[in-house]
Design an enzyme around this catalytic site. Structure first.
Site, PDB file in Angstrom:
ATOM      1  N   SER A   1       0.972   6.815   1.600  1.00 40.67           N
ATOM      2  CA  SER A   1       0.300   5.860   1.295  1.00 40.67           C
ATOM      3  C   SER A   1      -0.453   5.644  -0.065  1.00 40.67           C
ATOM      4  O   SER A   1      -1.088   6.695  -0.475  1.00 40.67           O
ATOM      5  CB  SER A   1      -0.210   4.907   2.391  1.00 40.67           C
ATOM      6  OG  SER A   1      -1.370   5.890   2.833  1.00 40.67           O
ATOM      7  N   TYR A   2      -1.126   4.269  -0.390  1.00 40.97           N
ATOM      8  CA  TYR A   2      -1.959   4.378  -1.404  1.00 40.97           C
ATOM      9  C   TYR A   2      -3.218   5.061  -1.146  1.00 40.97           C
ATOM     10  O   TYR A   2      -3.850   4.926  -0.130  1.00 40.97           O
ATOM     11  CB  TYR A   2      -2.150   2.816  -1.598  1.00 40.97           C
ATOM     12  CG  TYR A   2      -3.065   2.616  -3.002  1.00 40.97           C
ATOM     13  CD1 TYR A   2      -2.453   2.682  -4.242  1.00 40.97           C
ATOM     14  CD2 TYR A   2      -4.188   1.967  -2.965  1.00 40.97           C
ATOM     15  CE1 TYR A   2      -3.359   2.806  -5.435  1.00 40.97           C
ATOM     16  CE2 TYR A   2      -4.875   1.464  -4.027  1.00 40.97           C
ATOM     17  CZ  TYR A   2      -4.328   1.981  -5.126  1.00 40.97           C
ATOM     18  OH  TYR A   2      -4.928   1.829  -6.389  1.00 40.97           O
ATOM     19  N   PRO A   3      -3.409   5.977  -2.327  1.00 37.84           N
ATOM     20  CA  PRO A   3      -4.473   6.944  -1.987  1.00 37.84           C
ATOM     21  C   PRO A   3      -5.910   6.386  -2.347  1.00 37.84           C
ATOM     22  O   PRO A   3      -7.041   7.203  -2.150  1.00 37.84           O
ATOM     23  CB  PRO A   3      -3.962   8.330  -2.808  1.00 37.84           C
ATOM     24  CG  PRO A   3      -3.670   7.725  -4.015  1.00 37.84           C
ATOM     25  CD  PRO A   3      -2.887   6.419  -3.431  1.00 37.84           C
TER      26      PRO A   3
ATOM     27  N   SER B   1       0.782  -1.078  -0.081  1.00 43.14           N
ATOM     28  CA  SER B   1       0.019  -0.009   0.157  1.00 43.14           C
ATOM     29  C   SER B   1       0.818   1.230   0.068  1.00 43.14           C
ATOM     30  O   SER B   1       0.280   2.522  -0.153  1.00 43.14           O
ATOM     31  CB  SER B   1      -1.022  -0.097   1.199  1.00 43.14           C
ATOM     32  OG  SER B   1      -0.220  -0.127   2.235  1.00 43.14           O
TER      33      SER B   1
END
Length: 656
Positions: free
Chosen positions: A355-357, A154
């Site tokens: 982090s992964y949005p 992530s």
């Protein structure tokens, strides 16, 4: 042993190869200028015997590797009856760039023993991973199920990426089928209704400046005529929300109301306190006048204290950040539209800053080391010549020892009610110094993410609320006040307003109070304001229109299609429908389809069906068949009522 790793974007491939290769990867051309191949050695894959050192090539795609469309020769615009498209065969298609990327994957797969997918860990990423696998099999038929792994990650923090490489999972084929279902339904419904609407309205709109110019870009579009009126299963409900607000404003009829208000002098500070009528306001002037005169005749200018309360109160820190909240709050606080904020967040993720949005999760796992992330926000940025972010000292204060006077210490974030089981809430990974290679918009979005995260890890704000209630004859009036005692998270989160109010008069229970002013006042109801993007995002999320990751795209599309335009009024930007947008919504309402295209119910049901596929409770075949049959029925009814669309357009144009 040779391992081929494929990411969704070149920036991710480059970052992961640097981590897994220990900074010793070499790059070479792939045949497509925006994708590189990175070669390095890595030991730690679980499928490598005894953790042996493996030769690794890391490359990427650039989003989807393939698409689907109808044959242009047999089912192009004007070459078939439109209704044939509900059953027409679909072909896999690639543009020239996709062909170059596919050739690279096939070439690199020839000597590979294993394939590891490093696409984004969401539903769409699973489908892109499947596309990659299909292309790799064309280059090496030995790459079957057992040779395909999927990295789960992530963000791009070093230890996290190493763990992802050492603990891979498998592709989720249920998610692959769900995306395939959505793609096919959107194509069949989109092209059939786009061609019908365009052929119906073309002559009306030919000379109108309100038409979109992107027909050649839209699948099923007529390359020889840019006057395309496109239909999308998510865009129409999104448009419907904007038109509904527009009509509520246009049809609003103001009403006059009346109310009573008392003003009492505060002898402690020389100010005044206003007491509001507990009845609020009434729309009958005579009734309010009767209450007012009764109070004057009965009690004169004296009221009595009948209730006095003082109690602790709390302003809660925000929940951990989801994609929808990011887009909604960036629109509200930073004046960025949903596409701008999500694009900036994507770039920050690709550069390793956040982090992964794309996540629905608003709960951090308790095993996650959040203190180390707070520490990174408190650190000096070594690359920025000792520069600190504006919130670095606040982050440092959260980590002070327990015996210090500061009450605002690190506290594990609140837990929301959503967990997509794929990604944690959006949070910063490393600090961003003044010299970081980011755009001004990316820097603003990063600051919001960082401050939101620190607010989540802080204490709630604490205060004391006071309520004073007066009886004036038979009527009751009240005033409230607030004293903020501990600001805590408010010091790092400037968008949350919670301020100490004017001090209330110090009065005792049953005390008689002189009224400085007693007035009967009038007011008028006001129409709602036009739709803001923040409101539209919330409505779409609440009603299941699109996903957290696609909401921005749908809002952008209704503006590109010229169904909606944005208007700036002061500091606020509002969304207003165009003549075409209003006429499309009212036109379909006049036709009277069983499921209104402009309402969220049909698309919401489709999203629920896709979720059932992901859970294994429905099949792609059944869902496609059921939904396509509905659209076929709606298409025939719309086709039979084409004149209604034309009549409504004329009516709307005349009224606007």
């Amino acid at each position: 042993m040779k391992v081929l790793c494929v990411a969704e974007k070149n920036s991710i491939a480059k970052a992961v190869s640097q981590i897994l290769g220990g900074g010793r990867s070499t790059s070479r051309d792939s045949g497509y200028m925006y994708v590189k191949n990175y070669d390095f050695m890595f030991s730690g894959f679980p499928f490598a015997r005894n953790g042996a050192n493996c030769e690794v090539t890391m490359t990427s795609v650039a989003g989807h590797l393939t698409g689907i469309d109808f044959s242009h020769d047999s089912h192009g615009w004007g070459k078939c009856a439109i209704q044939e498209l509900f059953d027409a065969p679909l072909n896999e298609i690639m543009n020239n760039n996709q062909k170059k990327i596919a050739s690279n994957i096939k070439r690199e797969a020839r000597n590979a023993d294993y394939l590891m997918i490093w696409t984004d860990c969401d539903r769409e990423g699973e489908y892109i991973g499947w596309e990659i696998w299909q292309e790799a099999k064309r280059g090496n038929r030995l790459i079957q199920n057992d040779q395909v792994y999927r990295a789960v990650f992530s963000h791009l923090e070093r230890q996290h990426i190493l763990n992802a490489a050492r603990n891979p999972s498998r592709l989720d084929m249920k998610s692959v089928h769900a995306v395939g279902t959505r793609i096919e339904i959107d194509l069949r419904a989109g092209v059939t209704f786009t061609r019908l609407l365009t052929e119906t309205l073309r002559n009306k709109l030919r000379n109108q400046a309100t038409m979109t110019k992107d027909g050649a870009k839209h699948r099923g579009g007529n390359k020889n005529d840019s006057q395309v009126v496109s239909y999308g299963t998510c865009q129409f409900p999104t448009l419907g929300f904007v038109v509904d607000r527009f009509e509520r404003i246009r049809n609003f009829v103001p009403e006059e109301f009346w109310y009573i208000q008392l003003v009492v002098e505060n002898k402690d500070n020389g100010g005044t306190t206003t007491f509001q009528w507990d009845r609020g306001h009434l729309f009958d002037r005579l009734s309010v006048l009767t209450f007012y005169e009764t109070c004057i005749e009965t009690a004169g200018n004296v009221a009595q204290v009948v209730d006095l309360k003082s109690k602790p109160t709390t302003k809660y820190r925000p929940l951990p950040l989801t994609t929808v909240e990011l887009q909604k709050n960036c629109a509200r606080y930073l004046r960025l539209n949903a596409k701008q904020s999500l694009d900036a967040a994507e770039k920050l993720y690709q550069k390793g800053f956040i982090s992964y949005p794309r996540t629905e999760t608003d709960t951090f796992p308790h095993a996650m080391d959040l203190k180390s992330l707070v520490e990174k926000q408190a650190q000096l940025d070594q690359l920025a010549a000792g520069g600190r972010t504006a919130w670095a000292s606040y982050a440092a204060s959260l980590l002070q020892p327990e015996n210090t006077s500061n009450n605002n210490k690190f506290k594990f974030p609140r837990s929301g009610s959503h967990d997509d089981k794929a990604h944690p809430p959006i949070h910063p990974i490393v600090s961003l110094g003044p010299e970081a290679n980011v755009s001004p918009v990316e820097r603003r979005v990063y600051e919001y993410v960082a401050r939101h995260f620190l607010a989540c890890c802080s204490e709630d704000a604490k205060g004391q609320s006071m309520t004073l209630v007066l009886d004036w004859a038979v009527e009751r009036f009240s005033a409230s006040g607030l004293v903020v005692l501990e600001r805590n998270f408010l010091d790092v989160y400037p968008w949350a307003r919670w301020e100490t109010t004017k001090q209330l008069p110090r009065l005792e229970m049953n005390a008689l109070v002189d009224i400085a002013k007693a007035e009967m006042k009038a007011g008028t109801t006001a129409p709602p304001k036009p739709m803001t993007e923040s409101e539209l995002i919330l409505l779409m999320d609440t009603n299941g229109i699109g996903t957290d990751a696609t909401i921005a795209e749908h809002i952008d599309k209704i503006q590109v299609r010229n169904y909606v335009r944005s208007e700036k009024v002061g500091k606020e930007t509002y969304l207003q429908p165009t003549t075409l947008g209003v006429s499309l919504v009212h036109g379909f309402e006049a036709i009277g389809l069983e499921d209104s295209f402009a309402k969220p119910f049909q698309r919401r049901e489709m999203e629920q069906d896709l979720k059932k596929i992901c859970e294994g409770h429905a099949s792609k075949t059944d869902v496609v068949k059921d939904i396509v049959e509905k659209y076929r029925k709606y298409w025939h009814k719309t086709n039979a009522c084409k004149n209604t669309l034309l009549q409504v357009y004329d009516r709307v144009k005349a009224s606007m």
